[in-house]
Write a protein that holds these residues in place. Structure first.
Motif, short mmCIF file in Angstrom:
data_model
loop_
_atom_site.label_atom_id
_atom_site.label_comp_id
_atom_site.label_asym_id
_atom_site.label_seq_id
_atom_site.Cartn_x
_atom_site.Cartn_y
_atom_site.Cartn_z
N THR A 59 10.76 -3.44 43.85
CA THR A 59 11.37 -2.13 43.67
C THR A 59 12.16 -2.11 42.38
O THR A 59 12.59 -3.16 41.88
CB THR A 59 12.31 -1.76 44.83
OG1 THR A 59 13.36 -2.73 44.90
CG2 THR A 59 11.57 -1.75 46.16
N ASP A 74 11.66 3.20 37.37
CA ASP A 74 10.34 3.36 36.76
C ASP A 74 10.47 3.16 35.25
O ASP A 74 10.63 4.11 34.48
CB ASP A 74 9.80 4.76 37.08
CG ASP A 74 8.40 4.99 36.56
OD1 ASP A 74 7.72 4.00 36.24
OD2 ASP A 74 7.98 6.16 36.49
N PRO A 134 1.76 2.87 44.93
CA PRO A 134 3.21 2.80 44.76
C PRO A 134 3.89 3.97 45.48
O PRO A 134 3.28 5.01 45.72
CB PRO A 134 3.39 2.92 43.25
CG PRO A 134 2.19 3.69 42.79
CD PRO A 134 1.07 3.27 43.71
N CYS A 183 10.78 3.16 41.88
CA CYS A 183 9.43 2.83 42.35
C CYS A 183 9.48 1.65 43.31
O CYS A 183 10.38 0.81 43.25
CB CYS A 183 8.54 2.43 41.18
SG CYS A 183 8.28 3.74 39.99
N GLN A 227 6.41 -1.10 45.01
CA GLN A 227 5.00 -1.49 45.09
C GLN A 227 4.88 -2.74 45.94
O GLN A 227 5.55 -3.74 45.68
CB GLN A 227 4.42 -1.76 43.70
CG GLN A 227 2.98 -2.24 43.72
CD GLN A 227 2.02 -1.21 44.29
OE1 GLN A 227 1.91 -0.11 43.76
NE2 GLN A 227 1.34 -1.54 45.36
#
Length: 86
Positions: free
Chosen positions: A14, A17, A39, A50, A52
């Motif tokens: 995390t 971005d 994501p 973000c 992922q």
């Protein structure tokens, strides 16, 4: 290699971005992880954040094999006759 040093089968990365986030994902991919799903993004009022998920393919394969083996052991070749039902 100790347990603490061994690679995790699953990781959730995390962060904001930005380039650093993408570099962290790229590094994990270079280590053999693969993306697990797409994501997720959210806005915290100041920046886009973000997340992922990444997994190690061999860990998933061995987990799938373990589940398949456990299910196979549950299958009784003889039909249940109802004996022992309370």
């Amino acid at each position: 290699m100790s347990v603490e040093d061994s690679a995790l089968a699953y990781r959730l990365i995390t962060g904001p971005d930005d380039r650093s986030f993408c570099e962290r994902i790229s590094a994990a991919l270079a280590e053999g992880y693969v993306l697990h799903g797409g994501p997720a993004v959210t806005y915290n009022g100041a920046a886009v954040i973000c997340a992922q998920a990444l997994i190690r393919p061999h860990a998933v394969a061995s987990a799938d094999a373990a589940v398949a083996n456990a299910v196979q052991k549950l299958v009784d070749p003889e039909e249940f006759d109802g004996e022992g039902i309370a």
